[in-house]
Design an enzyme around this catalytic site. Sequence first.
Site, mmCIF file in Angstrom:
data_model
loop_
_atom_site.group_PDB
_atom_site.id
_atom_site.type_symbol
_atom_site.label_atom_id
_atom_site.label_comp_id
_atom_site.label_asym_id
_atom_site.label_seq_id
_atom_site.Cartn_x
_atom_site.Cartn_y
_atom_site.Cartn_z
ATOM 1 N N GLY A 45 0.809 -1.212 0.000
ATOM 2 C CA GLY A 45 0.000 0.000 0.000
ATOM 3 C C GLY A 45 0.844 1.264 0.000
ATOM 4 C CB CYS A 46 3.726 2.297 2.052
ATOM 5 S SG CYS A 46 2.858 2.203 3.638
ATOM 6 C CB THR A 47 5.153 0.366 -2.842
ATOM 7 O OG1 THR A 47 6.092 -0.088 -1.856
ATOM 8 C CG2 THR A 47 5.822 0.469 -4.196
#
Length: 153
Positions: A45-47
Amino acid sequence: MSLQEGDKVDHFSCKDDNGATFESTSLLGKKVAVVYFYPKNFTPGCTKEACDFRDHYTEFKELGAEVIAVSSDSASSHQKFKTKYRLPFIFLADKDGQLRKLFGVKSSLLGLLPGRETFVIDKNGVLRYRFNSLNASKHMSKALSVVKQIADE
């Protein structure tokens, strides 16, 4: 205490992805800033969120805004993350959680994960928009929409 829309954002300093001290006075009060907090480098998700901001970074810059990403990851982890995904914006290493505290970003999932929250600060240093959602895919588009509104004022 957490920042609310309409609040002036206090000065802060934090180590950036190069290990240098980033002073908020270099940006806040001068241009629009999008500050987004995320849980951890290299997670799916952060990527995705970082790459969304990367893919629209030129639009933010053309509207006079700067993007700042904040997590508790180290400066060296930020460097690796930036290099691998060609991320052009500023990353801050909030190792002690002071920025999360200043902005009032709470943990999510019963306190197990650092929260995911995005703030848009106008060129006067006033918080104009605050968005909290674990759904990483919505943050960039919400922030860009608010930056466009500010640019049209």
